[in-house]
Design a protein around this motif. Structure first.
Motif, PDB file in Angstrom:
ATOM      1  N   UNK A 151       0.843  -1.190   0.000  1.00  0.00           N
ATOM      2  CA  UNK A 151       0.000   0.000   0.000  1.00  0.00           C
ATOM      3  C   UNK A 151       0.877   1.238   0.000  1.00  0.00           C
ATOM      4  N   UNK A 152       0.462   2.223  -0.777  1.00  0.00           N
ATOM      5  CA  UNK A 152       1.227   3.459  -0.867  1.00  0.00           C
ATOM      6  C   UNK A 152       0.270   4.650  -0.963  1.00  0.00           C
ATOM      7  N   UNK A 153       0.601   5.756  -0.291  1.00  0.00           N
ATOM      8  CA  UNK A 153      -0.252   6.937  -0.392  1.00  0.00           C
ATOM      9  C   UNK A 153      -0.101   7.587  -1.764  1.00  0.00           C
ATOM     10  N   UNK A 154      -1.198   8.058  -2.293  1.00  0.00           N
ATOM     11  CA  UNK A 154      -1.202   8.720  -3.603  1.00  0.00           C
ATOM     12  C   UNK A 154      -2.055   9.984  -3.503  1.00  0.00           C
ATOM     13  N   UNK A 155      -1.562  11.060  -4.085  1.00  0.00           N
ATOM     14  CA  UNK A 155      -2.331  12.305  -4.102  1.00  0.00           C
ATOM     15  C   UNK A 155      -3.596  12.125  -4.923  1.00  0.00           C
ATOM     16  N   UNK A 156      -4.721  12.462  -4.337  1.00  0.00           N
ATOM     17  CA  UNK A 156      -6.002  12.301  -5.017  1.00  0.00           C
ATOM     18  C   UNK A 156      -6.127  13.324  -6.137  1.00  0.00           C
ATOM     19  N   UNK A 157      -6.552  12.877  -7.292  1.00  0.00           N
ATOM     20  CA  UNK A 157      -6.773  13.748  -8.438  1.00  0.00           C
ATOM     21  C   UNK A 157      -8.266  13.852  -8.705  1.00  0.00           C
ATOM     22  N   UNK A 158      -8.654  14.885  -9.407  1.00  0.00           N
ATOM     23  CA  UNK A 158     -10.053  15.061  -9.763  1.00  0.00           C
ATOM     24  C   UNK A 158     -10.463  13.970 -10.752  1.00  0.00           C
ATOM     25  N   UNK A 159     -11.745  13.716 -10.855  1.00  0.00           N
ATOM     26  CA  UNK A 159     -12.247  12.713 -11.785  1.00  0.00           C
ATOM     27  C   UNK A 159     -13.653  13.108 -12.203  1.00  0.00           C
ATOM     28  N   UNK A 160     -14.069  12.593 -13.351  1.00  0.00           N
ATOM     29  CA  UNK A 160     -15.417  12.884 -13.820  1.00  0.00           C
ATOM     30  C   UNK A 160     -16.423  11.877 -13.285  1.00  0.00           C
ATOM     31  N   UNK A 161     -15.988  10.638 -13.113  1.00  0.00           N
ATOM     32  CA  UNK A 161     -16.847   9.553 -12.646  1.00  0.00           C
ATOM     33  C   UNK A 161     -16.016   8.681 -11.720  1.00  0.00           C
ATOM     34  N   UNK A 162     -16.568   8.229 -10.595  1.00  0.00           N
ATOM     35  CA  UNK A 162     -15.763   7.430  -9.672  1.00  0.00           C
ATOM     36  C   UNK A 162     -15.277   6.106 -10.256  1.00  0.00           C
ATOM     37  N   UNK A 163     -15.829   5.710 -11.405  1.00  0.00           N
ATOM     38  CA  UNK A 163     -15.387   4.475 -12.041  1.00  0.00           C
ATOM     39  C   UNK A 163     -14.035   4.581 -12.720  1.00  0.00           C
ATOM     40  N   UNK A 164     -13.555   5.803 -12.958  1.00  0.00           N
ATOM     41  CA  UNK A 164     -12.221   6.007 -13.543  1.00  0.00           C
ATOM     42  C   UNK A 164     -11.507   7.085 -12.741  1.00  0.00           C
TER      43      UNK A 164
END
Length: 160
Positions: A34-47
């Motif tokens: 497991x590794x922390x990753x900066x959350x990015x914006x998305x249009x749909x939670x499926x991608x």
């Protein structure tokens, strides 16, 4: 009755309010990492999208076995997203998502070919919707003093 669209909206809200997500993948030896990753914006939670450098153990492991889990936690609740990940070289998308924090963790800029996107295509999302900090504290206190089982929100799984 909660609709599929309502569930997706709840999952999206929790994901968007999370600053740092946790990506879990399968290493070459079969262990979970497991590794922390900066959350990015998305249009749909499926991608969903993450920025990373191409020459990493994480990328090599995902290329060998793309199954991943991404967990999100915010005041709105918790999401466990299961799916598959792949490297994506879309320079326009990388530039769109690039910000100052990416520059702090990665060499070069969005034009540097060593920087890539991890695209996660979700299959399901299990979520727990929190009723909020104050309500959760009250419900937990009620459970601790034995009056009743605490109601700490709704839990469900949604297909993406």
């Amino acid at each position: 009755m909660t609709t599929h669209d309502d569930q997706l909206a709840t999952v999206a809200e929790i994901m968007k309010e999370t600053r740092i997500a946790v990506l879990t993948y399968i290493a070459g030896d079969g262990s979970l990492v497991s590794t922390p990753m900066g959350n990015q914006d998305f249009e749909h939670p499926g991608t969903t999208w993450f920025l990373t450098e191409r020459d990493t153990d994480k990328v090599r492991a995902i290329q060998a076995d793309p199954r991943v889990n991404v967990s999100y936690a915010s005041d709105a609740g918790w999401v466990s997203l299961t799916g598959t990940a792949r490297v994506n070289d879309d320079r326009a998308k990388l530039e769109e998502l690039w910000d100052a924090s990416a520059g702090a963790f990665m060499t070069g800029g969005p034009e540097d070919p060593t920087n890539v996107l991890l695209q996660v295509d979700g299959a399901t999302a299990e979520y727990w919707e929190s009723p909020g900090k104050v309500v959760s504290a009250i419900e937990l206190a009620k459970g601790l003093i034995g009056r009743s089982k605490p109601d700490l929100g709704d839990n469900d799984t949604v297909e993406l």
